[in-house]
Scaffold this motif. Structure first.
Motif, short mmCIF file in Angstrom:
data_model
loop_
_atom_site.label_atom_id
_atom_site.label_comp_id
_atom_site.label_asym_id
_atom_site.label_seq_id
_atom_site.Cartn_x
_atom_site.Cartn_y
_atom_site.Cartn_z
N HIS A 1 -36.03 -125.03 14.41
CA HIS A 1 -35.03 -124.99 15.47
C HIS A 1 -33.68 -125.32 14.87
CE1 HIS A 1 -36.11 -129.26 15.51
NE2 HIS A 1 -34.86 -129.47 15.89
N THR B 1 -27.62 -128.88 21.57
CA THR B 1 -28.84 -128.36 22.17
C THR B 1 -29.75 -127.83 21.08
OG1 THR B 1 -27.84 -126.20 22.49
CG2 THR B 1 -27.70 -127.73 24.33
N VAL C 1 -34.82 -122.67 20.06
CA VAL C 1 -36.09 -122.32 19.44
C VAL C 1 -35.97 -120.96 18.78
CG1 VAL C 1 -38.54 -121.90 19.87
CG2 VAL C 1 -37.31 -123.59 21.22
N LYS D 1 -41.21 -118.97 19.10
CA LYS D 1 -41.48 -119.04 20.53
C LYS D 1 -42.56 -118.04 20.92
CE LYS D 1 -38.67 -117.37 23.65
NZ LYS D 1 -37.52 -117.11 24.47
N ALA E 1 -45.44 -125.61 23.50
CA ALA E 1 -44.13 -125.12 23.93
C ALA E 1 -43.68 -125.85 25.19
CB ALA E 1 -44.18 -123.61 24.18
N ILE F 1 -40.30 -128.11 25.48
CA ILE F 1 -39.27 -127.83 26.49
C ILE F 1 -39.11 -129.02 27.43
CG2 ILE F 1 -38.69 -126.37 28.47
CD1 ILE F 1 -40.06 -124.06 26.83
N GLY G 1 -37.32 -131.90 25.75
CA GLY G 1 -35.91 -131.57 25.55
C GLY G 1 -35.11 -131.65 26.83
N LEU G 2 -35.70 -131.24 27.94
CA LEU G 2 -35.01 -131.33 29.23
C LEU G 2 -34.87 -132.79 29.66
CD1 LEU G 2 -36.65 -128.36 31.15
CD2 LEU G 2 -34.32 -128.49 30.25
N LEU H 1 -32.05 -130.38 25.17
CA LEU H 1 -32.27 -128.97 25.45
C LEU H 1 -31.60 -128.65 26.78
CD1 LEU H 1 -33.74 -126.42 24.45
CD2 LEU H 1 -35.69 -127.12 25.81
#
Length: 83
Positions: A3, A14, A17, A22, A35, A39, A42-43, A48
């Protein structure tokens, strides 16, 4: 998983990927779980986030937003805020 870090306009760095990684992750159940975990984390931690190209306030600016979308010159999401 490879990444890179990209600085969004006015935002924290941020994670992006790699497209090949991915696609490979989504082929198996374990890959989908990995995955989703990547995600989700990261959120949650803010690393992310979507890249925002431009924000338009109000429905009266919808034509401007549409022109930007049609121009295909933006990078990121076009946001229209509705009051």
């Amino acid at each position: 998983m490879r990444h890179q870090v990209r600085q969004a306009r006015g935002a924290r760095p941020t994670r992006v990927v790699n497209r090949r990684a991915k696609g490979a992750l989504a082929r198996t159940e374990e890959g989908r779980r990995r995955a989703a975990g990547f995600i989700g984390s990261g959120l949650r931690d803010g690393s992310l986030a979507p890249v925002i190209a431009e924000t338009f306030d109000g429905l009266e600016r919808i034509a401007d937003a549409h022109r930007l979308m049609e121009s295909n010159t933006h990078v990121g999401k076009i946001v229209v805020r509705v009051p």
